[in-house]
Design an enzyme around this catalytic site. Structure first.
Site, PDB file in Angstrom:
ATOM      1  NE  ARG A  36      -4.344  -1.560   1.568  1.00 23.66           N
ATOM      2  CZ  ARG A  36      -5.288  -2.043   2.362  1.00 23.66           C
ATOM      3  NH1 ARG A  36      -5.148  -1.976   3.667  1.00 23.66           N
ATOM      4  NH2 ARG A  36      -6.370  -2.562   1.850  1.00 23.66           N
ATOM      5  CE  LYS A 203     -20.722 -17.529   6.482  1.00 28.68           C
ATOM      6  NZ  LYS A 203     -20.984 -16.429   7.440  1.00 28.68           N
ATOM      7  N   GLY A 355     -10.164  -9.337  -1.154  1.00 23.10           N
ATOM      8  CA  GLY A 355      -8.940  -9.467  -0.359  1.00 23.10           C
ATOM      9  C   GLY A 355      -8.310 -10.842  -0.452  1.00 23.10           C
ATOM     10  N   GLY A 378     -12.852  -4.789   0.744  1.00 22.04           N
ATOM     11  CA  GLY A 378     -14.256  -4.400   0.889  1.00 22.04           C
ATOM     12  C   GLY A 378     -14.699  -3.414  -0.181  1.00 22.04           C
TER      13      GLY A 378
HETATM   14  P1  ADP Z   1     -12.601 -12.504  -1.119  1.00 21.49           P
HETATM   15  O1  ADP Z   1     -11.904 -11.966   0.104  1.00 21.49           O
HETATM   16  O2  ADP Z   1     -11.653 -12.691  -2.263  1.00 21.49           O
HETATM   17  O3  ADP Z   1     -13.810 -11.688  -1.468  1.00 21.49           O
HETATM   18  P2  ADP Z   1     -14.094 -14.436   0.435  1.00 21.49           P
HETATM   19  O4  ADP Z   1     -13.713 -13.703   1.677  1.00 21.49           O
HETATM   20  O5  ADP Z   1     -15.479 -14.393  -0.008  1.00 21.49           O
HETATM   21  O6  ADP Z   1     -13.097 -13.980  -0.768  1.00 21.49           O
HETATM   22  O7  ADP Z   1     -13.765 -15.987   0.592  1.00 21.49           O
HETATM   23  C1  ADP Z   1     -12.497 -16.477   0.903  1.00 21.49           C
HETATM   24  C2  ADP Z   1     -12.587 -17.743   1.720  1.00 21.49           C
HETATM   25  O8  ADP Z   1     -13.441 -18.710   1.128  1.00 21.49           O
HETATM   26  C3  ADP Z   1     -11.233 -18.398   1.845  1.00 21.49           C
HETATM   27  O9  ADP Z   1     -10.781 -18.268   3.180  1.00 21.49           O
HETATM   28  C4  ADP Z   1     -11.481 -19.845   1.444  1.00 21.49           C
HETATM   29  O10 ADP Z   1     -10.848 -20.768   2.302  1.00 21.49           O
HETATM   30  C5  ADP Z   1     -12.991 -19.969   1.548  1.00 21.49           C
HETATM   31  N1  ADP Z   1     -13.493 -21.075   0.725  1.00 21.49           N
HETATM   32  C6  ADP Z   1     -13.348 -21.262  -0.598  1.00 21.49           C
HETATM   33  N2  ADP Z   1     -13.877 -22.426  -0.985  1.00 21.49           N
HETATM   34  C7  ADP Z   1     -14.391 -23.022   0.116  1.00 21.49           C
HETATM   35  C8  ADP Z   1     -15.072 -24.252   0.359  1.00 21.49           C
HETATM   36  N3  ADP Z   1     -15.328 -25.117  -0.620  1.00 21.49           N
HETATM   37  N4  ADP Z   1     -15.455 -24.524   1.627  1.00 21.49           N
HETATM   38  C9  ADP Z   1     -15.184 -23.650   2.614  1.00 21.49           C
HETATM   39  N5  ADP Z   1     -14.556 -22.462   2.449  1.00 21.49           N
HETATM   40  C10 ADP Z   1     -14.155 -22.157   1.221  1.00 21.49           C
HETATM   41 MG    MG Z   2     -12.394 -12.132   2.222  1.00 20.65          MG
END
Ligand code: ADP
Ligand code: MG
Length: 398
Positions: A36, A203, A355, A378
């Protein structure tokens, strides 16, 4: 709407307020990732080269009590900034008052001053985070023009972004904010097609609005990760112990209908018996997930299906890992897709927002394979949701 940038104004001899995002990770007082700081350098250097007087500030962590103040001082960041700029950075250890005002008054052309963590003001009624009008007005009074370069905070209404903008005649975007607006905003507004969106992560509930917005814009939406299982359930499959949001199954059904074939989920997964890095790995067709197993990564056939779409894409936007990439055994799907996107770099615009997705790609050593990796977690998520970000909205239109 096109936004004014720092190139559109004269900064020579001016007191230039520069809001950066120096919310860097710290461990025992040491900066563990200075990306950053590096990303903010072009804007700060430009102001100094043009003969402006740079007044740099940022938040760092959360400040709820006096102990947080000691942990979250920006002094160590000012020191690192000074090393990068190869010139002194005058650090002012307060966020207001005579000491700060005198330091600003004495600042000369081409010099840089940084004041303390804007969230120190949160100890007094969350003035920074709740955008108390008095605070934005005060900080605005310290400068002649305002440059917002803090994309990571652009989804928040803070005194140090929108508060200042509301009280100063000129607000422009810095180079980093401009880059994020061009790549994320520009791409969503006018994508080259085919436009493939790839969504993963834990989720569905975290990503409903992202799915809805990208369904409107993209030609194909590939879904993997934990959230795929709520969709598989909606399609009538049993998902064993996989991550499932029972209360979102109806919504997933609606999204599948609304998508009218646009959503692609693949047809196999790697499973394990436990949420554990060492759990035994099996590949399962999605109509044959045993009741005591959980899906932890997309399967090899799914990777191949996804790759077919990626290879033809002219635009790819990716948010959310496709498996539990933190476990090396279940990082294969995420890594294969990252490699596949890196493979089309010369023919497509490829963007990562989120992230954990950004962390995954950096961990794989593949960051050079993408057109743009957003610096905001975010903020990039809300941008992908199609929301208007206050930190962008407050910048003057061209
Ligand atoms: P980002 O930060 O890129 O927006 P998220 O925070 O939505 O992504 O999701 C990241 C998390 O999702 C990771 O910690 C990863 O371990 C989890 N994840 C991915 N696939 C699965 C799965 N099949 N079951 C449980 N958790 C999962
Ligand atoms: Mg995340």
């Amino acid at each position: 709407m096109a936004k004014k940038t720092i190139r559109d104004i004269q900064v020579k001899g001016k007191k230039v307020l520069i809001r950066v995002d120096f919310n860097v990770p710290l461990k025992n007082g040491v900066i563990t990732d200075e990306n950053r700081i590096v990303e903010a350098l072009p804007t700060i250097k430009y102001v100094l080269d043009q003969g402006g007087r740079a007044i740099v500030f940022s938040h760092l962590g959360r400040v709820k009590d006096e102990a947080d103040k000691a942990k979250n001082s920006l002094e160590v960041v000012a020191k690192r900034l000074s090393e990068h700029l190869k010139k002194p950075v005058i650090f002012v250890p307060v966020t207001r008052g005579k000491v700060l005002e005198d330091a600003v008054a004495q600042l000369k052309n081409g010099e840089v001053l940084m004041f303390e963590n804007t969230r120190f003001e949160d100890l007094d009624g969350n003035k920074e985070s709740k955008n108390h009008p008095e605070l934005g007005k005060y900080w605005a009074s310290l400068g002649d023009v305002f440059v917002n370069d803090a994309f990571g905070t652009a989804h928040r209404d803070a005194a140090s972004n929108v508060g200042i903008a509301a009280n100063i005649p000129v607000t422009v975007a810095g180079f980093l904010l401009e880059k994020e607006i061009n790549f994320i905003g520009g791409t969503l507004e006018n994508p080259k097609r085919p436009f493939v969106a790839i969504l993963g992560g834990a989720k569905v509930s975290d990503k409903i609005e992202v799915i809805q917005n990208l369904l409107k814009i993209a030609d194909k939406v590939l879904i993997g990760g934990g959230m795929a299982f709520t969709f598989f359930k909606a399609m009538g499959y049993e998902v064993g112990k996989s991550l499932l949001e029972v209360d979102k199954v109806e919504l997933a059904k609606e999204l599948l209908i609304q998508a009218n074939g646009k959503i692609e989920l693949g047809d196999d997964v790697y499973t394990g018996k436990a949420f554990d890095a060492e759990t035994e790995k099996n590949v399962r067709h999605i109509n044959a997930i045993p009741h005591d197993e959980m899906g932890l990564d997309i399967g090899p056939r799914t990777v191949a299906i996804f790759e077919k779409y990626i290879q033809e894409a002219k635009t790819v936007v990716w948010n959310g890992p496709l498996g539990v990439f933190e476990f090396p055994r279940f990082s294969e799907g995420t890594k294969s897709i990252a490699l596949s996107i890196a493979g089309i770099k010369n023919q497509a615009t490829t963007i990562i927002g989120g992230g954990d997705s950004a962390a995954a790609v950096i961990q794989f050593g593949l960051s050079d394979g993408f057109t743009h990796i957003s610096t905001g977690g975010g903020a990039s998520l809300e941008y992908l949701e199609g929301k208007v970000l206050p930190g962008i909205q407050c910048v003057d239109d061209k």
